[in-house]
Design a protein around this motif. Structure first.
Motif, PDB file in Angstrom:
ATOM      1  N   VAL A  40      32.801  68.437 -21.397  1.00 25.99           N
ATOM      2  CA  VAL A  40      33.891  69.195 -22.016  1.00 25.99           C
ATOM      3  C   VAL A  40      34.451  70.198 -21.010  1.00 25.99           C
ATOM      4  N   SER A  41      35.779  70.455 -21.147  1.00 25.96           N
ATOM      5  CA  SER A  41      36.454  71.384 -20.228  1.00 25.96           C
ATOM      6  C   SER A  41      36.307  72.819 -20.720  1.00 25.96           C
ATOM      7  N   PRO A  42      36.673  73.790 -19.875  1.00 25.20           N
ATOM      8  CA  PRO A  42      36.576  75.201 -20.282  1.00 25.20           C
ATOM      9  C   PRO A  42      37.418  75.556 -21.497  1.00 25.20           C
ATOM     10  N   ASN A  43      38.463  74.775 -21.805  1.00 28.96           N
ATOM     11  CA  ASN A  43      39.273  75.080 -22.982  1.00 28.96           C
ATOM     12  C   ASN A  43      38.415  75.151 -24.248  1.00 28.96           C
ATOM     13  N   TYR A  44      37.292  74.430 -24.255  1.00 26.41           N
ATOM     14  CA  TYR A  44      36.411  74.379 -25.425  1.00 26.41           C
ATOM     15  C   TYR A  44      35.570  75.651 -25.545  1.00 26.41           C
ATOM     16  N   PHE A  45      35.191  76.230 -24.422  1.00 29.57           N
ATOM     17  CA  PHE A  45      34.193  77.307 -24.491  1.00 29.57           C
ATOM     18  C   PHE A  45      34.598  78.603 -23.802  1.00 29.57           C
ATOM     19  N   ILE A  46      35.730  78.618 -23.061  1.00 34.59           N
ATOM     20  CA  ILE A  46      36.008  79.792 -22.231  1.00 34.59           C
ATOM     21  C   ILE A  46      36.240  81.068 -23.055  1.00 34.59           C
ATOM     22  N   LYS A  47      36.920  80.937 -24.227  1.00 33.01           N
ATOM     23  CA  LYS A  47      37.212  82.118 -25.038  1.00 33.01           C
ATOM     24  C   LYS A  47      35.928  82.771 -25.547  1.00 33.01           C
ATOM     25  N   GLN A  48      35.011  81.944 -26.018  1.00 34.47           N
ATOM     26  CA  GLN A  48      33.753  82.490 -26.514  1.00 34.47           C
ATOM     27  C   GLN A  48      32.907  83.041 -25.374  1.00 34.47           C
ATOM     28  N   ALA A  49      33.021  82.419 -24.208  1.00 36.36           N
ATOM     29  CA  ALA A  49      32.289  82.921 -23.039  1.00 36.36           C
ATOM     30  C   ALA A  49      32.776  84.320 -22.669  1.00 36.36           C
ATOM     31  N   GLU A  50      34.084  84.547 -22.785  1.00 37.13           N
ATOM     32  CA  GLU A  50      34.629  85.872 -22.477  1.00 37.13           C
ATOM     33  C   GLU A  50      34.212  86.896 -23.523  1.00 37.13           C
ATOM     34  N   GLU A  51      34.264  86.539 -24.805  1.00 40.01           N
ATOM     35  CA  GLU A  51      33.909  87.480 -25.873  1.00 40.01           C
ATOM     36  C   GLU A  51      32.438  87.880 -25.799  1.00 40.01           C
ATOM     37  N   SER A  52      31.588  86.945 -25.404  1.00 39.83           N
ATOM     38  CA  SER A  52      30.146  87.215 -25.357  1.00 39.83           C
ATOM     39  C   SER A  52      29.687  87.720 -23.992  1.00 39.83           C
ATOM     40  N   ARG A  53      30.623  87.847 -23.034  1.00 37.98           N
ATOM     41  CA  ARG A  53      30.338  88.293 -21.667  1.00 37.98           C
ATOM     42  C   ARG A  53      29.480  87.310 -20.885  1.00 37.98           C
ATOM     43  N   ILE A  54      29.331  86.093 -21.407  1.00 36.35           N
ATOM     44  CA  ILE A  54      28.630  85.058 -20.641  1.00 36.35           C
ATOM     45  C   ILE A  54      29.482  84.637 -19.452  1.00 36.35           C
ATOM     46  N   ILE A  55      30.785  84.925 -19.515  1.00 36.31           N
ATOM     47  CA  ILE A  55      31.717  84.534 -18.460  1.00 36.31           C
ATOM     48  C   ILE A  55      31.264  85.046 -17.094  1.00 36.31           C
ATOM     49  N   GLU A  56      30.633  86.201 -17.066  1.00 38.66           N
ATOM     50  CA  GLU A  56      30.176  86.763 -15.792  1.00 38.66           C
ATOM     51  C   GLU A  56      29.127  85.859 -15.150  1.00 38.66           C
ATOM     52  N   GLN A  57      28.239  85.314 -15.971  1.00 37.59           N
ATOM     53  CA  GLN A  57      27.226  84.383 -15.446  1.00 37.59           C
ATOM     54  C   GLN A  57      27.858  83.062 -15.022  1.00 37.59           C
ATOM     55  N   LEU A  58      28.897  82.638 -15.779  1.00 36.82           N
ATOM     56  CA  LEU A  58      29.556  81.381 -15.429  1.00 36.82           C
ATOM     57  C   LEU A  58      30.286  81.507 -14.097  1.00 36.82           C
ATOM     58  N   SER A  59      30.958  82.644 -13.876  1.00 37.62           N
ATOM     59  CA  SER A  59      31.676  82.852 -12.620  1.00 37.62           C
ATOM     60  C   SER A  59      30.714  82.865 -11.446  1.00 37.62           C
ATOM     61  N   GLU A  60      29.571  83.505 -11.646  1.00 36.02           N
ATOM     62  CA  GLU A  60      28.564  83.514 -10.584  1.00 36.02           C
ATOM     63  C   GLU A  60      28.022  82.115 -10.325  1.00 36.02           C
ATOM     64  N   LYS A  61      27.888  81.337 -11.411  1.00 38.58           N
ATOM     65  CA  LYS A  61      27.431  79.950 -11.291  1.00 38.58           C
ATOM     66  C   LYS A  61      28.406  79.131 -10.445  1.00 38.58           C
ATOM     67  N   VAL A  62      29.718  79.323 -10.693  1.00 39.47           N
ATOM     68  CA  VAL A  62      30.734  78.586  -9.936  1.00 39.47           C
ATOM     69  C   VAL A  62      30.662  78.936  -8.453  1.00 39.47           C
ATOM     70  N   LEU A  63      30.609  80.228  -8.141  1.00 40.48           N
ATOM     71  CA  LEU A  63      30.577  80.654  -6.741  1.00 40.48           C
ATOM     72  C   LEU A  63      29.312  80.160  -6.050  1.00 40.48           C
ATOM     73  N   THR A  64      28.200  80.203  -6.766  1.00 44.29           N
ATOM     74  CA  THR A  64      26.933  79.710  -6.193  1.00 44.29           C
ATOM     75  C   THR A  64      27.016  78.215  -5.899  1.00 44.29           C
ATOM     76  N   SER A  65      27.569  77.472  -6.844  1.00 49.97           N
ATOM     77  CA  SER A  65      27.682  76.019  -6.662  1.00 49.97           C
ATOM     78  C   SER A  65      28.620  75.680  -5.511  1.00 49.97           C
ATOM     79  N   VAL A  66      29.752  76.385  -5.430  1.00 48.51           N
ATOM     80  CA  VAL A  66      30.699  76.154  -4.336  1.00 48.51           C
ATOM     81  C   VAL A  66      30.039  76.402  -2.992  1.00 48.51           C
ATOM     82  N   ALA A  67      29.253  77.456  -2.917  1.00 46.35           N
ATOM     83  CA  ALA A  67      28.580  77.775  -1.659  1.00 46.35           C
ATOM     84  C   ALA A  67      27.623  76.673  -1.247  1.00 46.35           C
TER      85      ALA A  67
END
Length: 730
Positions: free
Chosen positions: A516-543
């Protein structure tokens, strides 16, 4: 009233001191012979040769007993006796004299002589008389001391009673006051004389008379008497203009029976005399209790009922509605933009705004309604009387309208709106907490759809809330179970057909739903502040995916990472992001962050400062989904933006709408004029590509070139491109 306390311990020591004697006689041989005999029993013996010397010694010290001759030169024994009597000197005098005249003897007795011995006398008789006299002196001294103690004890107790802060009283058998202390004036405003002889019931508050009757007729003694009770006593009016106005003072009362005991027979039945009681003023305690109770059920800032009182009234309203079969309404109110106002003007002004909002809302409700403040900028309104949905809508509209007028804070006009969620009993629930939760859920629906309005709860909101909880829980599990994957979609320069950039796209490999794409979960991730962990996950994976690959490092491909407004709003966001990138040895010039236009709408200055920190480190800034938000030329001029990405919704309209094509043309022209790079996303066919190229937009991203692919597929394309580049250069 001053109280002087005597140290009776010192007086007791004085009783134990040896007796002091004075022998007065002008006959030296007789005087000294007597002294020798007396010293066998008493050690403190003084001598005087005549009356004048005797008076001098009596003035200088105290003697318990004086042995006195009557006939002496200078001053006679009669004169010494007269001096002792006139000066009221406490001592005992025994006369030794050869005088036989009955008049002399009578005069000596009149002047206070204890005993008289005629010379010559028997020493044993004299000694016996001296012992009796000293014994009598000791008895009189002890009696005097006891009387003094009793008098002082009585005086001290009266002082304590009259100066006690408590009202102390005694009632006779008829229930009439026979004694009250001075506190009655201070506590009730009456003079003591006004109570004496009056029945106690005249001074008891009407509502407490029955309760007081038992206590004021208490016959049991202290150990078995009733405990304290609280009643009200009538007070005299303190206002001269209202002499008949009666007020009451709350007191705590304790009483016990008074009995007369037969001193001769302690086993006989005691006689009941009346009642002794102590009444303590508890006005201060009552006020403190009232304040504590008020604070427990009210919001101290707005003086509105708080959550506890709301629950009590809602519980009562539900019980009444159950009996009557009627409906009731619960409204959840949340102020829009209050946090912005609070942060901009400070908490003092924020509190002032809450008070004024409460005052306005109170004007719009009925007497039987309950408006409560739950905390922060949240209020709740209970409409307990028979209320239809139409009436509820009317109330909601009035509440919204009441806040439309400006508030004046610090001399500035401030506007605040309100979002209202409504739940109905018993349609939506029979339970207090569920009704409140449903109204809260409806209020958040208003928030999510534009604010400043109202809506009723419905089952769809419940399902949406359950889905949100499910998504949040699933995301947390996804982070633990490594269900999140990064896909990469290349950005192509159509002039060279080279990959010049790549966007890292987060996907959730959901256990039930699949990828599933972020359209499904991004809003709830922002409301619950999980977005911060997701952003770190993306940067870690890219590295780990890209910056550890030799071919990718040799290329100059830039990686784009999407960041949410929640990421940017973190206080230390730019410093933390730069530090994290440096920790992975990522070259800043190879990174580009993509943000949407609503990221900087709330605080353009703060956003500009944070993005400038990144730009100064060489990290590029791109505006994603450009044209779908609140973009303006002014924002593009202030922000350190390197590129804008034209949203796919505009690209898709190129073929079907002249307006759509014109908008794309305008965006490209504006970007070129500002010297900002253009990236077109969502390009799916050649006609779209050709139109974009005609506008001098050459960097594109979309399914025409590549769908989002795995890291291995992307790196394979990079390797092929690098080999071609090396081959052409050779």
């Amino acid at each position: 009233m001053d109280i002087t306390l005597t140290n009776y311990e010192d007086e007791s020591h004085q009783l134990d001191k040896p007796a002091s004697l004075l022998v007065v006689d002008d006959d030296l041989r007789a005087r000294e012979s007597l002294v020798v005999l007396l010293k066998r029993q008493w050690s403190d013996i003084a001598q005087a040769a005549d009356g004048e010397e005797a008076i001098s010694q009596i003035q200088s010290r105290h003697f318990d007993l004086i042995i006195l001759d009557l006939n002496m030169p200078k001053k006679s024994g009669d004169q010494v006796l007269s001096f002792i009597k006139n000066k009221n000197i406490q001592t005992t005098v025994i006369i030794l004299s050869g005088e036989t005249s009955i008049n002399k003897v009578t005069e000596a007795v009149r002047l206070g002589a204890y005993d008289i011995f005629r010379k010559p006398y028997s020493y044993h008789e004299l000694e016996h008389a001296i012992r009796n006299a000293l014994h009598k002196v000791r008895i009189e001294e002890e009696k005097t001391q006891i009387q003094n103690r009793l008098a002082q004890s009585e005086e001290l107790h009266r002082y304590m009673v009259d100066n006690s802060p408590d009202l102390i009283y005694i009632l006779n058998l008829a229930g009439e006051f026979t004694f009250v202390n001075d506190s009655v004036t201070r506590l009730l405003g009456y003079h003591k004389a006004e109570l004496l002889g009056k029945h106690y019931s005249e001074f008891i508050a009407e509502k407490d008379r029955l309760k007081a009757e038992y206590l004021f007729h208490e016959r049991r003694k202290a150990s078995r008497s009733n405990g304290t009770i609280e009643i009200g006593l009538k007070c005299r009016s303190k206002h001269p203009s209202k002499p008949f106005e009666v007020t009451t003072r709350p007191i705590e009362l304790k009483s016990m029976g008074i009995y007369a005991v037969d001193s001769k027979d302690s086993r006989s039945v005691s006689t009941y005399l009346g009642t002794y009681g102590v009444a303590r003023d508890i006005s201060s305690r009552k006020k403190a209790e009232e304040l504590i109770t008020y604070q427990a059920y009210h919001d101290l800032l707005t003086k509105l009922p708080n959550r506890a009182m709301l629950h009590d009234r809602l519980d009562l309203a539900i019980k009444q509605a159950n009996r009557s079969g009627e409906t009731l309404i619960v409204m959840f109110l949340d102020l829009d933009r209050f946090k912005l106002i609070n942060d901009s003007f400070g908490h003092v002004v924020g509190d002032q705004l809450l008070v004024e909002v409460a005052d306005r809302l109170k004007v719009e409700i009925r007497t039987g309604d309950t408006l409560a403040r739950l905390g922060g900028d949240e209020f709740m309104l209970l409409l307990p009387q028979p209320t239809s949905r139409e009436q509820a809508e009317s109330v909601a509209q009035k509440l919204i309208a009441s806040l439309q007028q400006p508030f004046y804070l610090k001399g500035k006009e401030v506007y605040v709106n309100v979002s209202i969620g409504i739940s109905v009993f018993p349609v939506d629930s029979n339970d207090i907490n569920t009704l409140i939760k449903n109204a809260d859920m409806a209020m958040y629906e208003v928030k999510s759809t534009g604010k400043n309005g109202y809506t009723f709860y419905n089952d769809k909101l419940e399902h949406a809330a359950a889905e949100k909880i499910s998504i949040e829980s699933g995301l947390r599990q996804a982070l633990k179970k490594d269900e999140l994957e990064i896909f990469y979609q290349p950005q192509i320069d159509v002039l060279t057909s080279q990959i010049v950039g790549v966007e890292a796209l987060l996907r959730w490999n959901h256990p039930q739903l699949g990828l599933v794409s972020p359209n499904y979960f991004i809003k709830q991730a922002e409301e619950s502040r999980i977005i911060e962990q997701l952003s770190e996950k993306v940067l870690t994976s890219v590295a780990s995916d890209l910056f550890g690959n030799k071919e990718f490092l040799q290329s100059r491909i830039k990686v784009s990472i999407n960041l949410s407004p929640t990421d940017i709003r973190q206080k230390e966001f730019p410093e933390n992001f730069v530090s994290l990138a440096a920790g992975f040895d990522i070259e800043p010039g190879r990174l580009e962050i993509e943000i949407t236009e609503n990221t900087f709408m709330s605080d353009i200055q703060a956003c500009t400062r944070k993005l400038q920190v990144l730009a100064n480190k060489g990290i590029s800034i791109a505006i994603d989904d450009f044209g779908t938000g609140y973009s303006s030329l002014n924002y593009l001029r202030e922000l350190p933006v390197n590129a804008v990405k034209i949203d796919y919704s505009f690209i898709s309209e190129i073929e079907h709408s002249k307006k759509g094509a014109a908008l794309v043309s305008a965006i490209v022209g504006m970007a070129h004029g500002l010297g900002i790079n253009i990236i077109a996303e969502g390009v799916e066919n050649e006609r779209q590509s050709e139109y974009l190229q005609s506008l001098d937009c050459h960097v594109m991203q979309g399914y025409l070139f590549s769908k989002p692919v795995t890291v291995n597929e992307f790196l394979e394309s990079v390797t092929i491109q690098q080999k071609k580049s090396l081959a052409s250069s050779a």
